[in-house]
Design a protein around this motif. Structure first.
Motif, PDB file in Angstrom:
ATOM      1  N   UNK A  72       5.137  -3.173 -15.609  1.00 18.48           N
ATOM      2  CA  UNK A  72       4.969  -4.477 -16.250  1.00 18.48           C
ATOM      3  C   UNK A  72       4.398  -4.317 -17.661  1.00 18.48           C
ATOM      4  N   UNK A  73       4.538  -5.362 -18.465  1.00 18.43           N
ATOM      5  CA  UNK A  73       3.853  -5.391 -19.760  1.00 18.43           C
ATOM      6  C   UNK A  73       2.363  -5.265 -19.518  1.00 18.43           C
ATOM      7  N   UNK A  74       1.722  -4.332 -20.228  1.00 21.13           N
ATOM      8  CA  UNK A  74       0.289  -4.116 -20.058  1.00 21.13           C
ATOM      9  C   UNK A  74      -0.438  -4.365 -21.385  1.00 21.13           C
ATOM     10  N   UNK A  75      -1.452  -5.218 -21.378  1.00 20.93           N
ATOM     11  CA  UNK A  75      -2.201  -5.482 -22.606  1.00 20.93           C
ATOM     12  C   UNK A  75      -2.770  -4.219 -23.244  1.00 20.93           C
ATOM     13  N   UNK A  76      -3.213  -3.256 -22.430  1.00 22.84           N
ATOM     14  CA  UNK A  76      -3.816  -2.033 -22.962  1.00 22.84           C
ATOM     15  C   UNK A  76      -2.789  -0.961 -23.310  1.00 22.84           C
ATOM     16  N   UNK A  77      -1.515  -1.295 -23.231  1.00 18.87           N
ATOM     17  CA  UNK A  77      -0.460  -0.341 -23.610  1.00 18.87           C
ATOM     18  C   UNK A  77       0.425  -0.971 -24.676  1.00 18.87           C
ATOM     19  N   UNK A  78       1.410  -1.755 -24.281  1.00 17.32           N
ATOM     20  CA  UNK A  78       2.276  -2.393 -25.278  1.00 17.32           C
ATOM     21  C   UNK A  78       1.502  -3.400 -26.131  1.00 17.32           C
ATOM     22  N   UNK A  79       0.594  -4.147 -25.490  1.00 23.84           N
ATOM     23  CA  UNK A  79      -0.205  -5.105 -26.253  1.00 23.84           C
ATOM     24  C   UNK A  79      -1.068  -4.430 -27.289  1.00 23.84           C
ATOM     25  N   UNK A  80      -1.686  -3.323 -26.907  1.00 23.91           N
ATOM     26  CA  UNK A  80      -2.522  -2.580 -27.851  1.00 23.91           C
ATOM     27  C   UNK A  80      -1.685  -2.012 -28.994  1.00 23.91           C
ATOM     28  N   UNK A  81      -0.484  -1.551 -28.692  1.00 24.97           N
ATOM     29  CA  UNK A  81       0.400  -1.046 -29.755  1.00 24.97           C
ATOM     30  C   UNK A  81       0.630  -2.123 -30.807  1.00 24.97           C
ATOM     31  N   UNK A  82       0.903  -3.355 -30.359  1.00 25.93           N
ATOM     32  CA  UNK A  82       1.126  -4.465 -31.285  1.00 25.93           C
ATOM     33  C   UNK A  82      -0.119  -4.735 -32.124  1.00 25.93           C
ATOM     34  N   UNK A  83      -1.281  -4.748 -31.464  1.00 30.96           N
ATOM     35  CA  UNK A  83      -2.530  -5.067 -32.153  1.00 30.96           C
ATOM     36  C   UNK A  83      -2.866  -4.013 -33.204  1.00 30.96           C
ATOM     37  N   UNK A  84      -2.750  -2.738 -32.848  1.00 30.40           N
ATOM     38  CA  UNK A  84      -3.126  -1.679 -33.783  1.00 30.40           C
ATOM     39  C   UNK A  84      -2.212  -1.660 -35.005  1.00 30.40           C
ATOM     40  N   UNK A  85      -0.938  -1.878 -34.802  1.00 27.93           N
ATOM     41  CA  UNK A  85       0.001  -1.907 -35.924  1.00 27.93           C
ATOM     42  C   UNK A  85      -0.358  -3.023 -36.910  1.00 27.93           C
ATOM     43  N   UNK A  86      -0.639  -4.196 -36.380  1.00 29.04           N
ATOM     44  CA  UNK A  86      -0.935  -5.339 -37.247  1.00 29.04           C
ATOM     45  C   UNK A  86      -2.338  -5.226 -37.836  1.00 29.04           C
TER      46      UNK A  86
END
Length: 277
Positions: A72-86
């Motif tokens: 599943x989509x995981x905040x600490x994986x894909x979500x974190x990737x989005x946050x760190x990039x931005x």
């Protein structure tokens, strides 16, 4: 449970705080209408961009949903990737991140769990993202005994036998340490977060039940074998079996000297927390 305590400490200290929440009405009910809340989730890059525009720092309180699967989509994986990039694009000055002390049990006694692997990789991503960071590895929070992992209605649920003492800390004391780390803003840091009192889970549960007076709270003990069996049919019970095994067997020792020196010594005793809750 914990994001609220940290946010309140930032507000109390005078920071201008913007919350990123899935439910705006719930957030404003907790914090009042004066605080800015942006409704969204970590899959929405445009909302993350809106959140981080013009901000100096970012505190992340992320977790794995007990009912979720690795795929599943995981905040600490894909979500974190989005946050760190931005975050890099918006030149954020500091990231604070809530990790977990018990996740260090990964690899001990043959223990291997995708949740702890995800958490360790999240730490690596933050360390390598190019933004100054403060990473926190807390022991068990006192809140777990009245509204968190151990609490099941009017009972405290325990599985197996807790072999080692955990140095319990309150969410408010933790929040104060997080805020001080942002005020210091002194390079990259990792902090072990512990209180001064050590209890096994069984000792802490009994201590809570013996000292809580607002209503009657009981203790339910479940054999680990039964929890593992139920975990074959339910993601939630499988999560419970894995986290219980780690908590019961992680050989926690006191390691928070640096944290106390730099960020202050926690003041809340477990008895004080129980009587105030």
């Amino acid at each position: 449970m914990l994001g609220q305590a940290v946010a309140q400490e930032f507000i109390k200290t005078g920071f201008e705080v913007t919350l990123f929440a899935r439910n705006t009405e719930k957030a404003k009910h907790i914090f009042g209408s004066s605080i800015q809340v942006i409704e969204g989730n970590l899959q929405d890059a445009l909302k993350i961009e809106q959140l981080l525009q013009g901000k100096d720092g970012l505190y992340l309180n992320l977790s794995v949903d007990k009912n979720s699967r690795k795929s599943d989509f995981q905040p600490e994986r894909e979500g974190l990737d989005n946050v760190l990039k931005i975050s890099k694009q918006n030149k954020i000055n500091r990231i604070g991140y809530l990790s977990s002390l018990v996740s260090f049990y990964q690899g001990q006694n043959g223990f291997n769990w995708w949740v702890f692997d995800l958490k360790q990789k999240a730490v690596d991503k933050i360390k390598n993202c190019g933004v100054p960071y403060s990473i926190f590895y807390p022991s068990t929070f006192m809140e777990n005994f009245d509204k968190g992992a151990y609490r099941q209605g009017n009972n405290i649920g325990l599985a197996g036998i807790s072999k080692h003492k955990m140095f319990l800390i309150s969410g408010n004391d933790y929040g104060q340490q997080v805020v001080r780390s942002f005020l210091l803003d002194n390079g990259n840091n990792e902090y072990i977060v512990q209180g001064s009192e050590g209890f096994t889970a069984d000792e802490a549960a009994k201590f809570y039940v013996d000292n809580y007076t607002k209503n009657k709270v009981g203790i339910i003990k479940v054999p680990m074998g039964m929890l593992r069996f139920l975990g074959l049919f339910s993601n939630k019970f499988n999560y419970g079996a894995k986290i219980s095994e780690a908590l019961n067997n992680y050989p926690e020792k006191f390691e928070a000297e640096k944290t106390w020196q730099e960020l202050g010594k926690p003041q809340t005793k477990f008895i004080d927390y129980i009587q105030q809750s």
